[in-house]
Design a protein around this motif. Sequence first.
Motif, PDB file in Angstrom:
ATOM      1  N   SER A 129       7.865  -2.370  13.251  1.00 20.97           N
ATOM      2  CA  SER A 129       6.980  -3.187  12.412  1.00 20.97           C
ATOM      3  C   SER A 129       5.926  -2.282  11.773  1.00 20.97           C
ATOM      4  N   PHE A 130       5.247  -2.821  10.777  1.00 23.15           N
ATOM      5  CA  PHE A 130       4.154  -2.102  10.121  1.00 23.15           C
ATOM      6  C   PHE A 130       3.197  -3.118   9.525  1.00 23.15           C
ATOM      7  N   GLU A 131       1.973  -2.736   9.383  1.00 28.71           N
ATOM      8  CA  GLU A 131       0.966  -3.607   8.773  1.00 28.71           C
ATOM      9  C   GLU A 131       0.113  -2.761   7.835  1.00 28.71           C
ATOM     10  N   PRO A 132       0.284  -2.936   6.516  1.00 33.35           N
ATOM     11  CA  PRO A 132      -0.518  -2.150   5.579  1.00 33.35           C
ATOM     12  C   PRO A 132      -2.013  -2.431   5.753  1.00 33.35           C
ATOM     13  N   VAL A 133      -2.802  -1.389   5.608  1.00 30.31           N
ATOM     14  CA  VAL A 133      -4.255  -1.532   5.689  1.00 30.31           C
ATOM     15  C   VAL A 133      -4.745  -2.161   4.385  1.00 30.31           C
ATOM     16  N   PRO A 134      -5.463  -3.288   4.469  1.00 28.14           N
ATOM     17  CA  PRO A 134      -5.961  -3.929   3.236  1.00 28.14           C
ATOM     18  C   PRO A 134      -6.852  -2.978   2.425  1.00 28.14           C
ATOM     19  N   ARG A 135      -6.750  -3.090   1.110  1.00 30.58           N
ATOM     20  CA  ARG A 135      -7.519  -2.242   0.202  1.00 30.58           C
ATOM     21  C   ARG A 135      -8.383  -3.125  -0.680  1.00 30.58           C
ATOM     22  N   GLU A 136      -9.564  -2.628  -1.004  1.00 36.53           N
ATOM     23  CA  GLU A 136     -10.471  -3.380  -1.872  1.00 36.53           C
ATOM     24  C   GLU A 136     -10.383  -2.947  -3.333  1.00 36.53           C
ATOM     25  N   GLU A 137      -9.831  -1.753  -3.596  1.00 36.87           N
ATOM     26  CA  GLU A 137      -9.759  -1.251  -4.964  1.00 36.87           C
ATOM     27  C   GLU A 137      -8.951  -2.213  -5.834  1.00 36.87           C
ATOM     28  N   LYS A 138      -9.539  -2.584  -6.960  1.00 36.91           N
ATOM     29  CA  LYS A 138      -8.887  -3.543  -7.862  1.00 36.91           C
ATOM     30  C   LYS A 138      -7.499  -3.055  -8.283  1.00 36.91           C
ATOM     31  N   SER A 139      -7.379  -1.769  -8.608  1.00 33.08           N
ATOM     32  CA  SER A 139      -6.099  -1.240  -9.087  1.00 33.08           C
ATOM     33  C   SER A 139      -5.020  -1.273  -8.012  1.00 33.08           C
ATOM     34  N   LEU A 140      -5.395  -1.235  -6.741  1.00 30.05           N
ATOM     35  CA  LEU A 140      -4.415  -1.267  -5.654  1.00 30.05           C
ATOM     36  C   LEU A 140      -4.053  -2.698  -5.257  1.00 30.05           C
ATOM     37  N   ASN A 141      -4.716  -3.671  -5.876  1.00 26.38           N
ATOM     38  CA  ASN A 141      -4.438  -5.082  -5.612  1.00 26.38           C
ATOM     39  C   ASN A 141      -3.758  -5.785  -6.790  1.00 26.38           C
ATOM     40  N   ARG A 142      -3.546  -5.064  -7.888  1.00 23.92           N
ATOM     41  CA  ARG A 142      -2.838  -5.680  -9.014  1.00 23.92           C
ATOM     42  C   ARG A 142      -1.369  -5.872  -8.642  1.00 23.92           C
ATOM     43  N   ARG A 143      -0.696  -6.723  -9.376  1.00 24.36           N
ATOM     44  CA  ARG A 143       0.700  -7.054  -9.080  1.00 24.36           C
ATOM     45  C   ARG A 143       1.615  -6.240  -9.989  1.00 24.36           C
ATOM     46  N   ASN A 144       2.013  -5.066  -9.522  1.00 23.34           N
ATOM     47  CA  ASN A 144       2.913  -4.194 -10.281  1.00 23.34           C
ATOM     48  C   ASN A 144       4.198  -3.991  -9.504  1.00 23.34           C
ATOM     49  N   GLY A 145       5.285  -3.856 -10.236  1.00 27.03           N
ATOM     50  CA  GLY A 145       6.518  -3.416  -9.610  1.00 27.03           C
ATOM     51  C   GLY A 145       6.408  -1.934  -9.294  1.00 27.03           C
ATOM     52  N   CYS A 146       7.206  -1.490  -8.339  1.00 28.02           N
ATOM     53  CA  CYS A 146       7.207  -0.069  -7.985  1.00 28.02           C
ATOM     54  C   CYS A 146       8.527   0.298  -7.314  1.00 28.02           C
ATOM     55  N   PHE A 147       8.814   1.571  -7.320  1.00 30.47           N
ATOM     56  CA  PHE A 147       9.928   2.137  -6.562  1.00 30.47           C
ATOM     57  C   PHE A 147       9.364   3.220  -5.665  1.00 30.47           C
ATOM     58  N   VAL A 148       9.908   3.329  -4.471  1.00 29.37           N
ATOM     59  CA  VAL A 148       9.541   4.413  -3.567  1.00 29.37           C
ATOM     60  C   VAL A 148      10.811   5.228  -3.316  1.00 29.37           C
ATOM     61  N   THR A 149      10.713   6.516  -3.588  1.00 28.15           N
ATOM     62  CA  THR A 149      11.825   7.446  -3.409  1.00 28.15           C
ATOM     63  C   THR A 149      11.514   8.362  -2.238  1.00 28.15           C
ATOM     64  N   ILE A 150      12.497   8.505  -1.353  1.00 24.64           N
ATOM     65  CA  ILE A 150      12.372   9.415  -0.217  1.00 24.64           C
ATOM     66  C   ILE A 150      13.321  10.582  -0.467  1.00 24.64           C
ATOM     67  N   LYS A 151      12.809  11.793  -0.294  1.00 29.75           N
ATOM     68  CA  LYS A 151      13.650  12.986  -0.424  1.00 29.75           C
ATOM     69  C   LYS A 151      13.567  13.789   0.872  1.00 29.75           C
ATOM     70  N   LYS A 152      14.684  14.400   1.213  1.00 30.38           N
ATOM     71  CA  LYS A 152      14.740  15.292   2.370  1.00 30.38           C
ATOM     72  C   LYS A 152      15.390  16.586   1.890  1.00 30.38           C
TER      73      LYS A 152
END
Length: 183
Positions: A29-52
Amino acid sequence: MDKPLTDPEKTILLEAARRAITDYVRQGSFEPVPREEKSLNRRNGCFVTIKKNGQLRGCIGNFQSERPLFKEVAEMAVASATKDPRFYPMKEEDLTDFSLEISVLSPLKKIDAIEEIEIGKHGIYLEKGYYRGVLLPQVATEHGWDRLTFLKQTCIKAGLPTNAWQDDDAEIYIFSAQVFSED
């Protein structure tokens, strides 16, 4: 995408993604730490890429989100680590050496002419019937592709013939992304 993220905001998102992956792999499990920054609370799509070792290890994302960006990044990070069908779910031993790249997306824009696609600026989302394929803007640049190769590779990613983008029922969308990584 509204205004671009600042370097400190990028760092917060990269750390949130790494923490979410590590917590999920170790504890389930995981629980993201809440953020107050307006830009980190906007509703944007995103992709996360993992490289090894410089090679793709997972990449999952959404074009739209009902969650704040900091939560969406954490969710997509865990999905990239555990749900990308091209790879086995990450295990504890995989946590020692991987790097992250985050792409925060603009809304999709349907195009009528492929000339609207700018290599290095746009990613492609292609839809034809039940098939869908997406390649992020940086993929074409990383591989040195021109526009036609980029379109053909998006068709392949969708499980379609390389010329399917030319079909009347194929819909092509473009998007841009603010891309940043730990490297």
